[in-house]
Motif scaffolding. Sequence first.
Motif, PDB file in Angstrom:
ATOM      1  N   MET A  70      36.321  42.487  46.402  1.00 23.97           N
ATOM      2  CA  MET A  70      36.701  41.080  46.263  1.00 23.97           C
ATOM      3  C   MET A  70      38.189  40.917  46.561  1.00 23.97           C
ATOM      4  O   MET A  70      38.990  41.777  46.219  1.00 23.97           O
ATOM      5  N   ILE A  71      38.531  39.816  47.200  1.00 27.54           N
ATOM      6  CA  ILE A  71      39.920  39.523  47.567  1.00 27.54           C
ATOM      7  C   ILE A  71      40.533  38.570  46.540  1.00 27.54           C
ATOM      8  O   ILE A  71      39.851  37.687  46.011  1.00 27.54           O
ATOM      9  N   GLY A  72      41.803  38.745  46.266  1.00 25.96           N
ATOM     10  CA  GLY A  72      42.546  37.818  45.423  1.00 25.96           C
ATOM     11  C   GLY A  72      43.539  37.035  46.258  1.00 25.96           C
ATOM     12  O   GLY A  72      44.335  37.629  47.009  1.00 25.96           O
ATOM     13  N   LEU A 104      45.466  42.094  38.789  1.00 29.17           N
ATOM     14  CA  LEU A 104      44.428  42.184  39.815  1.00 29.17           C
ATOM     15  C   LEU A 104      44.102  43.642  40.125  1.00 29.17           C
ATOM     16  O   LEU A 104      42.917  44.014  40.235  1.00 29.17           O
ATOM     17  N   ARG A 105      45.128  44.461  40.250  1.00 27.38           N
ATOM     18  CA  ARG A 105      44.891  45.872  40.552  1.00 27.38           C
ATOM     19  C   ARG A 105      44.109  46.554  39.439  1.00 27.38           C
ATOM     20  O   ARG A 105      43.186  47.342  39.701  1.00 27.38           O
ATOM     21  N   ARG A 106      44.449  46.244  38.192  1.00 29.64           N
ATOM     22  CA  ARG A 106      43.721  46.858  37.073  1.00 29.64           C
ATOM     23  C   ARG A 106      42.250  46.443  37.051  1.00 29.64           C
ATOM     24  O   ARG A 106      41.414  47.163  36.505  1.00 29.64           O
ATOM     25  N   CYS A 107      41.956  45.289  37.645  1.00 33.09           N
ATOM     26  CA  CYS A 107      40.567  44.823  37.728  1.00 33.09           C
ATOM     27  C   CYS A 107      39.866  45.348  38.979  1.00 33.09           C
ATOM     28  O   CYS A 107      38.720  44.959  39.257  1.00 33.09           O
ATOM     29  N   GLY A 108      40.550  46.190  39.730  1.00 29.83           N
ATOM     30  CA  GLY A 108      39.935  46.788  40.907  1.00 29.83           C
ATOM     31  C   GLY A 108      40.127  46.013  42.186  1.00 29.83           C
ATOM     32  O   GLY A 108      39.552  46.368  43.220  1.00 29.83           O
ATOM     33  N   ILE A 109      40.921  44.945  42.159  1.00 27.20           N
ATOM     34  CA  ILE A 109      41.184  44.157  43.366  1.00 27.20           C
ATOM     35  C   ILE A 109      42.455  44.672  44.026  1.00 27.20           C
ATOM     36  O   ILE A 109      43.545  44.570  43.463  1.00 27.20           O
ATOM     37  N   ARG A 110      42.295  45.221  45.226  1.00 25.91           N
ATOM     38  CA  ARG A 110      43.439  45.786  45.932  1.00 25.91           C
ATOM     39  C   ARG A 110      43.770  45.043  47.220  1.00 25.91           C
ATOM     40  O   ARG A 110      44.799  45.317  47.839  1.00 25.91           O
ATOM     41  N   GLU A 111      42.900  44.123  47.617  1.00 27.05           N
ATOM     42  CA  GLU A 111      43.175  43.295  48.791  1.00 27.05           C
ATOM     43  C   GLU A 111      43.690  41.936  48.302  1.00 27.05           C
ATOM     44  O   GLU A 111      42.967  41.192  47.633  1.00 27.05           O
ATOM     45  N   ILE A 112      44.944  41.638  48.613  1.00 22.85           N
ATOM     46  CA  ILE A 112      45.594  40.432  48.101  1.00 22.85           C
ATOM     47  C   ILE A 112      46.203  39.645  49.257  1.00 22.85           C
ATOM     48  O   ILE A 112      46.862  40.226  50.137  1.00 22.85           O
ATOM     49  N   GLU A 159      42.266  30.956  54.825  1.00 23.79           N
ATOM     50  CA  GLU A 159      40.834  31.040  55.181  1.00 23.79           C
ATOM     51  C   GLU A 159      40.510  32.233  56.077  1.00 23.79           C
ATOM     52  O   GLU A 159      39.537  32.954  55.836  1.00 23.79           O
ATOM     53  N   LYS A 160      41.295  32.465  57.102  1.00 24.35           N
ATOM     54  CA  LYS A 160      40.948  33.515  58.070  1.00 24.35           C
ATOM     55  C   LYS A 160      41.003  34.919  57.471  1.00 24.35           C
ATOM     56  O   LYS A 160      40.418  35.861  58.023  1.00 24.35           O
ATOM     57  N   HIS A 161      41.691  35.070  56.337  1.00 25.88           N
ATOM     58  CA  HIS A 161      41.782  36.382  55.696  1.00 25.88           C
ATOM     59  C   HIS A 161      40.720  36.582  54.611  1.00 25.88           C
ATOM     60  O   HIS A 161      40.638  37.661  54.023  1.00 25.88           O
ATOM     61  N   VAL A 162      39.962  35.541  54.323  1.00 23.95           N
ATOM     62  CA  VAL A 162      38.915  35.642  53.295  1.00 23.95           C
ATOM     63  C   VAL A 162      37.589  35.831  54.016  1.00 23.95           C
ATOM     64  O   VAL A 162      36.966  34.862  54.482  1.00 23.95           O
ATOM     65  N   GLU A 163      37.161  37.074  54.116  1.00 24.94           N
ATOM     66  CA  GLU A 163      35.943  37.383  54.856  1.00 24.94           C
ATOM     67  C   GLU A 163      34.731  37.519  53.937  1.00 24.94           C
ATOM     68  O   GLU A 163      33.592  37.303  54.375  1.00 24.94           O
ATOM     69  N   GLU A 164      34.965  37.890  52.687  1.00 25.73           N
ATOM     70  CA  GLU A 164      33.859  38.018  51.743  1.00 25.73           C
ATOM     71  C   GLU A 164      33.433  36.643  51.239  1.00 25.73           C
ATOM     72  O   GLU A 164      34.219  35.693  51.236  1.00 25.73           O
ATOM     73  N   GLU A 165      32.193  36.548  50.780  1.00 23.64           N
ATOM     74  CA  GLU A 165      31.663  35.265  50.317  1.00 23.64           C
ATOM     75  C   GLU A 165      32.378  34.792  49.060  1.00 23.64           C
ATOM     76  O   GLU A 165      32.673  33.608  48.901  1.00 23.64           O
ATOM     77  N   GLU A 166      32.673  35.714  48.131  1.00 22.74           N
ATOM     78  CA  GLU A 166      33.333  35.357  46.877  1.00 22.74           C
ATOM     79  C   GLU A 166      34.761  35.879  46.865  1.00 22.74           C
ATOM     80  O   GLU A 166      35.057  36.965  47.390  1.00 22.74           O
TER      81      GLU A 166
END
Length: 344
Positions: A1-3, A41-49, A93-100
């Motif tokens: 997931m992206i933040g 975010l990193r502690r929650c496992g989100i590394r793409e920001i 928008e162009k950097h958000v490729e995942e649905e959520e």
Amino acid sequence: MIGVILAAGEGNRLRPFTEDMPKVMLPVGNKPIVEYLIESLRRCGIREIVLVVGYKKERIMEYFGDGKGWNVNIKYVFQDKQIGTGHALLQAEKHVEEEEFLVLPGDNIIDGDSLSLLMKSKFQSLIVEKSKIPSKYGVVDIDGDVVKRIVEKPSIPETSIVSTGMYKLEREIFDVLKELVKEGKNRLTDAINELAKEKKIKAVKGNGKWKDAVYPWDLLTINADVLCNLSGSISGKIERNVTMKGSVQIGEDTIIHPNCYIRGPVVIGKGCEIGPDVCILPSTSIGDDVTVHPFTEIRNSIVMNDVSIGSNSFIENSVIGEGCRIASHFSTLVGEGSIEVEDG
């Protein structure tokens, strides 16, 4: 997931501190506000920001770079004109490729547990909190756990439940935003209200640890809060007859001269010169390259980088901006007062 972190705004209500830096870079506990968000975010496992930047964007980009120093991957998109949070999100928008994906305001601090609850929600969701001053925020109309609408900064709030501005959304929000921006509706809450007419948006209750920097005095509250988790460490030089109690962190190349008294939680940055005969009391953050001359007392304050404070001074409940030069025998006055702040 992206933040996606919205970090383009100036922060008019935080002037004059935002004249030289964006509000997300204002320091609390000697770290920019947005750094705590990246760490959560990193502690929650989100590394793409994705960081949406605009006002004084160079300060953010030079500090974080590509994010490798925080074990994350940061991409930047630009909002040239800060005309609204919805318009800001649309730039990503162009950097958000995942649905959520997650959307977070860069001038807020939230704990990892609340973010985890948001991520686990099966629906598009919003973290809500109770506020003693809901008229500062978007007040949320909830039916059970479903968001019906958000009313921005009402003069007479109907409830104390407010939006934190932290969302789990799906890509369909971009289509809604595009249509609204055409109509001149540039706020993200406009899109959420439109989406809520047809889709279920869940209200996720936070655990009370959410902090928001709206006015300068909010910085002191956040600073005291983050310092409660401070781990003590000494990297500088401590001379004779210095007393330190509680959690105290002192940076490299800092000198604490004789007969100083420091009671934590206190953090002092790199390259500082403190004392002799200086007293620093709890909930105080002192940045890098700061000089505090003899017989001065500082308590519950933020002193930013490259500040000089003259001898025989008394600083309490204060935020001292970068590069300030304070003469000797200076005292801050603490008491009741009123101030008129332009809303914007």
